[in-house]
Design a protein around this motif. Structure first.
Motif, short mmCIF file in Angstrom:
data_model
loop_
_atom_site.label_atom_id
_atom_site.label_comp_id
_atom_site.label_asym_id
_atom_site.label_seq_id
_atom_site.Cartn_x
_atom_site.Cartn_y
_atom_site.Cartn_z
N GLU A 71 96.64 7.21 61.12
CA GLU A 71 97.78 6.34 61.41
C GLU A 71 97.53 4.90 60.96
N ALA A 72 97.15 4.77 59.71
CA ALA A 72 96.91 3.43 59.14
C ALA A 72 98.14 2.85 58.49
N ILE A 73 99.19 3.67 58.28
CA ILE A 73 100.35 3.21 57.51
C ILE A 73 101.52 2.92 58.44
N TYR A 74 102.10 1.74 58.25
CA TYR A 74 103.23 1.30 59.09
C TYR A 74 104.33 0.70 58.24
N TYR A 75 105.55 0.88 58.71
CA TYR A 75 106.65 0.10 58.16
C TYR A 75 106.35 -1.36 58.48
N GLU A 76 106.69 -2.23 57.55
CA GLU A 76 106.31 -3.64 57.68
C GLU A 76 106.67 -4.24 59.04
N ASP A 77 107.83 -3.89 59.56
CA ASP A 77 108.26 -4.43 60.85
C ASP A 77 107.48 -3.87 62.03
N ASP A 78 106.78 -2.75 61.79
CA ASP A 78 106.13 -2.05 62.90
C ASP A 78 104.61 -2.19 62.89
N VAL A 79 104.08 -3.04 62.02
CA VAL A 79 102.63 -3.23 61.99
C VAL A 79 102.18 -3.81 63.33
N PRO A 80 101.22 -3.17 64.00
CA PRO A 80 100.74 -3.70 65.29
C PRO A 80 100.23 -5.14 65.14
N GLU A 81 100.46 -5.93 66.15
CA GLU A 81 100.13 -7.36 66.10
C GLU A 81 98.66 -7.58 65.71
N GLU A 82 97.78 -6.75 66.23
CA GLU A 82 96.35 -6.94 65.97
C GLU A 82 96.01 -6.78 64.47
N TRP A 83 96.90 -6.11 63.75
CA TRP A 83 96.64 -5.88 62.32
C TRP A 83 97.63 -6.64 61.43
N ALA A 84 98.27 -7.66 61.98
CA ALA A 84 99.27 -8.41 61.24
C ALA A 84 98.72 -8.96 59.92
N SER A 85 97.46 -9.31 59.91
CA SER A 85 96.86 -9.88 58.69
C SER A 85 96.83 -8.88 57.54
N TYR A 86 96.93 -7.60 57.85
CA TYR A 86 96.92 -6.60 56.78
C TYR A 86 98.21 -6.61 55.95
N THR A 87 99.28 -7.09 56.55
CA THR A 87 100.52 -7.22 55.77
C THR A 87 100.27 -8.14 54.58
N LYS A 88 99.59 -9.26 54.83
CA LYS A 88 99.27 -10.20 53.76
C LYS A 88 98.21 -9.62 52.82
N ALA A 89 97.30 -8.85 53.37
CA ALA A 89 96.26 -8.25 52.51
C ALA A 89 96.89 -7.33 51.47
N ASN A 90 97.96 -6.61 51.88
CA ASN A 90 98.64 -5.70 50.95
C ASN A 90 99.44 -6.47 49.90
N VAL A 91 99.61 -7.76 50.09
CA VAL A 91 100.21 -8.64 49.08
C VAL A 91 99.12 -9.26 48.22
N ASP A 92 98.10 -9.81 48.90
CA ASP A 92 97.05 -10.57 48.20
C ASP A 92 96.24 -9.69 47.24
N PHE A 93 96.12 -8.40 47.55
CA PHE A 93 95.37 -7.49 46.67
C PHE A 93 95.93 -7.54 45.24
N PHE A 94 97.23 -7.85 45.13
CA PHE A 94 97.90 -7.79 43.82
C PHE A 94 98.03 -9.16 43.14
N ASP A 95 97.35 -10.17 43.69
CA ASP A 95 97.42 -11.52 43.10
C ASP A 95 97.07 -11.50 41.61
N GLU A 96 96.00 -10.81 41.28
CA GLU A 96 95.57 -10.75 39.88
C GLU A 96 96.12 -9.54 39.15
N LEU A 97 96.35 -8.47 39.88
CA LEU A 97 96.84 -7.24 39.24
C LEU A 97 98.29 -7.35 38.81
#
Ligand code: SF4
Ligand code: SF4
Length: 107
Positions: free
Chosen positions: A53-79
């Motif tokens: 259960e690592a995958i969430y709709y953006e609105d449903d990401v648990p608060e403790e993992w909120a930083s992962y929403t940005k990680a899924n953006v930042d991974f593509f900075d160079e790509l």
């Protein structure tokens, strides 16, 4: 909006989700997988197959993992937007704070 992969994927990367994605937008990093926020078509097919259960709709990401929403953006900075994960393969574009996470146990 998009789907987001969060902490339970770290150091597991079993890739069960990849086979479900109709647009090949789940990319592999060193420590976890990341969903391309612009390439994802919000179909939801990946979410139920993740064994941890690592995958969430953006609105449903648990608060403790909120930083992962940005990680899924930042991974593509160079790509950028390659338009397909399979041709890119595994890359080490994980955000530095994810590279620095202690090893995650999945016992
Ligand atoms: S199915 Fe879940 S744990 Fe497996 S790679 Fe995908 S997000 Fe990570
Ligand atoms: S929601 Fe659909 S398009 Fe988005 S990553 Fe999951 S399977 Fe791919």
């Amino acid at each position: 909006m998009t789907y987001v992969i969060a902490e339970p994927c770290v150091d597991l990367l079993d890739k069960a989700c990849i086979d479900e994605c109709p647009v090949d937008c789940i990319y592999e990093g060193d420590r976890m997988l990341y969903i391309h926020p612009d390439e994802c078509v919000d179909c939801g097919a990946c979410e139920p197959v993740c064994p941890v259960e690592a995958i969430y709709y953006e609105d449903d990401v648990p608060e403790e993992w909120a930083s992962y929403t940005k990680a899924n953006v930042d991974f593509f900075d160079e790509l950028g937007s390659p338009g397909g994960a399979s041709k890119v393969g595994k890359t080490a574009h994980d955000p530095q704070w994810i590279k620095d996470l202690p090893p995650q146990s999945h016992e």
